[in-house]
Design a protein around this motif. Structure first.
Motif, PDB file in Angstrom:
ATOM      1  N   GLU A 184      43.585  47.433  39.691  1.00 43.40           N
ATOM      2  CA  GLU A 184      44.006  45.917  39.703  1.00 43.40           C
ATOM      3  C   GLU A 184      43.152  45.200  40.579  1.00 43.40           C
ATOM      4  O   GLU A 184      43.915  44.264  41.136  1.00 43.40           O
ATOM      5  CB  GLU A 184      45.617  45.817  39.777  1.00 43.40           C
ATOM      6  N   GLU A 185      41.956  45.257  40.678  1.00 41.41           N
ATOM      7  CA  GLU A 185      41.134  44.442  41.459  1.00 41.41           C
ATOM      8  C   GLU A 185      40.038  43.598  40.443  1.00 41.41           C
ATOM      9  O   GLU A 185      38.953  44.209  40.637  1.00 41.41           O
ATOM     10  CB  GLU A 185      40.635  45.250  42.642  1.00 41.41           C
ATOM     11  N   PRO A 186      40.630  42.782  39.902  1.00 43.70           N
ATOM     12  CA  PRO A 186      39.534  42.522  38.706  1.00 43.70           C
ATOM     13  C   PRO A 186      38.488  41.565  39.470  1.00 43.70           C
ATOM     14  O   PRO A 186      37.144  41.530  38.778  1.00 43.70           O
ATOM     15  CB  PRO A 186      40.474  41.199  37.957  1.00 43.70           C
ATOM     16  N   TYR A 187      38.371  40.992  40.328  1.00 43.92           N
ATOM     17  CA  TYR A 187      37.473  40.155  41.071  1.00 43.92           C
ATOM     18  C   TYR A 187      36.364  41.076  41.690  1.00 43.92           C
ATOM     19  O   TYR A 187      35.051  40.943  41.387  1.00 43.92           O
ATOM     20  CB  TYR A 187      37.776  39.041  42.227  1.00 43.92           C
ATOM     21  N   VAL A 213      37.636  40.852  31.327  1.00 42.87           N
ATOM     22  CA  VAL A 213      38.118  40.299  32.774  1.00 42.87           C
ATOM     23  C   VAL A 213      38.185  38.993  32.949  1.00 42.87           C
ATOM     24  O   VAL A 213      39.128  38.348  33.073  1.00 42.87           O
ATOM     25  CB  VAL A 213      37.375  41.185  33.857  1.00 42.87           C
ATOM     26  N   GLU A 214      37.039  38.426  32.362  1.00 40.23           N
ATOM     27  CA  GLU A 214      36.927  36.911  32.461  1.00 40.23           C
ATOM     28  C   GLU A 214      38.249  36.070  31.487  1.00 40.23           C
ATOM     29  O   GLU A 214      38.543  35.417  31.815  1.00 40.23           O
ATOM     30  CB  GLU A 214      35.641  36.251  32.076  1.00 40.23           C
ATOM     31  N   LEU A 217      41.468  36.636  33.262  1.00 46.16           N
ATOM     32  CA  LEU A 217      41.683  35.813  34.461  1.00 46.16           C
ATOM     33  C   LEU A 217      41.792  34.273  34.026  1.00 46.16           C
ATOM     34  O   LEU A 217      42.669  33.633  34.684  1.00 46.16           O
ATOM     35  CB  LEU A 217      40.411  35.963  35.393  1.00 46.16           C
ATOM     36  N   ASN A 218      41.120  33.748  32.906  1.00 45.27           N
ATOM     37  CA  ASN A 218      41.084  32.285  32.352  1.00 45.27           C
ATOM     38  C   ASN A 218      42.656  32.193  31.785  1.00 45.27           C
ATOM     39  O   ASN A 218      43.367  31.186  32.123  1.00 45.27           O
ATOM     40  CB  ASN A 218      40.317  32.293  31.261  1.00 45.27           C
ATOM     41  N   ASN A 220      45.414  34.011  32.642  1.00 47.57           N
ATOM     42  CA  ASN A 220      46.346  33.879  33.751  1.00 47.57           C
ATOM     43  C   ASN A 220      46.344  32.455  34.420  1.00 47.57           C
ATOM     44  O   ASN A 220      47.345  32.111  34.952  1.00 47.57           O
ATOM     45  CB  ASN A 220      45.867  35.119  34.787  1.00 47.57           C
ATOM     46  N   LYS A 221      45.026  31.913  34.509  1.00 45.45           N
ATOM     47  CA  LYS A 221      45.220  30.605  35.119  1.00 45.45           C
ATOM     48  C   LYS A 221      45.947  29.632  34.199  1.00 45.45           C
ATOM     49  O   LYS A 221      46.571  28.721  34.840  1.00 45.45           O
ATOM     50  CB  LYS A 221      43.762  30.338  35.256  1.00 45.45           C
ATOM     51  N   GLU A 224      49.689  29.698  34.528  1.00 50.42           N
ATOM     52  CA  GLU A 224      50.365  29.309  36.080  1.00 50.42           C
ATOM     53  C   GLU A 224      50.889  28.018  35.859  1.00 50.42           C
ATOM     54  O   GLU A 224      50.357  27.156  35.237  1.00 50.42           O
ATOM     55  CB  GLU A 224      49.162  29.604  36.941  1.00 50.42           C
TER      56      GLU A 224
END
Length: 224
Positions: A184-187, A213-214, A217-218, A220-221, A224
């Motif tokens: 769980e370390e996507p970056y 992954v991108e 992450l998008n 998730n943003k 938020e």
């Protein structure tokens, strides 16, 4: 120089017709010596004449069942035909008869690996890696095996070692990316996927993983 060594020299010089003539002469002069048959088998294997290569390795084993290189050659014949289960026994025999070389352990390990028998593959790939500390590909396959049995920390460590040996190993970067995803370390995963694509622009697995992954992450943003 005797015919056998002359044939080996011709083979190294890629003079295959001359090598075949020399090995034929060696067999005629010493028909009970298995090494003539082994070397002719190696030549045929190199030329992808697998059917005849198999016969020569079998003949060498008939002459002396303890000829480790004959068993190893026979294993390679089956391996090249993707007969991995059949390849296991001659590779095991080669090791049993004293062929304490990385290649023998590596090929036996791969034979298990490609049958997805990862726990059986692991000790042989580990031994191959010990015997070939500078061989990136051997260590990479060992890393894959570690990952498959869930030893992620050890796999990650091994993939980093592969990159120390060859910093242009795109598949090592890709698999490090996958390892970071599991942690769980996507970056960190993205860094390695990007590096894999930088090294190999058509690395489809890395491109697909990077896209996923991108997208995650998008998403998730946005939430938020």
């Amino acid at each position: 120089m005797d015919a056998l060594n002359q044939g080996i020299q011709y083979m190294q010089e890629q003079k295959y017709e001359e090598a075949a003539q020399s090995f034929t002469q060696a067999i005629e002069e010493n028909p009970e010596d298995p090494l003539g048959y082994v070397n002719f088998g190696n030549l045929l294997l190199h030329m992808n004449d697998l059917e005849r290569a198999e016969r020569f390795f079998q003949k060498a084993i008939e002459k002396d069942p303890e000829t480790a290189t004959a068993h190893y050659g026979l294993g390679n014949v089956y391996y090249e035909q993707q007969k991995y289960e059949q390849a296991q026994e001659p590779f095991q025999q080669a090791i049993k008869q004293g062929l304490e070389e990385s290649d023998a352990y590596y090929m036996l390990g791969l034979s298990f690996l490609y049958q997805e028998q990862f726990k059986l593959a692991m000790p042989y790939l580990q031994r191959a890696a010990e015997l070939s500390p500078e061989d990136a590909d051997v260590h990479f396959q060992y890393g894959l095996c570690l990952a498959q049995v869930g030893l992620l920390d050890e796999a990650t460590q091994t993939f980093h070692h592969v990159l120390e040996l060859n910093d242009q190993h795109s598949d090592a970067h890709y698999n490090l990316g996958v390892s970071h995803l599991f942690k769980e370390e996507p970056y960190k995963a993205l860094e390695h996927f990007d590096k894999a694509i930088e090294i190999q622009s058509d690395h489809m697995l890395a491109m697909h993983a990077k896209g996923q992954v991108e997208e995650m992450l998008n998403s998730n943003k946005e939430n938020e």
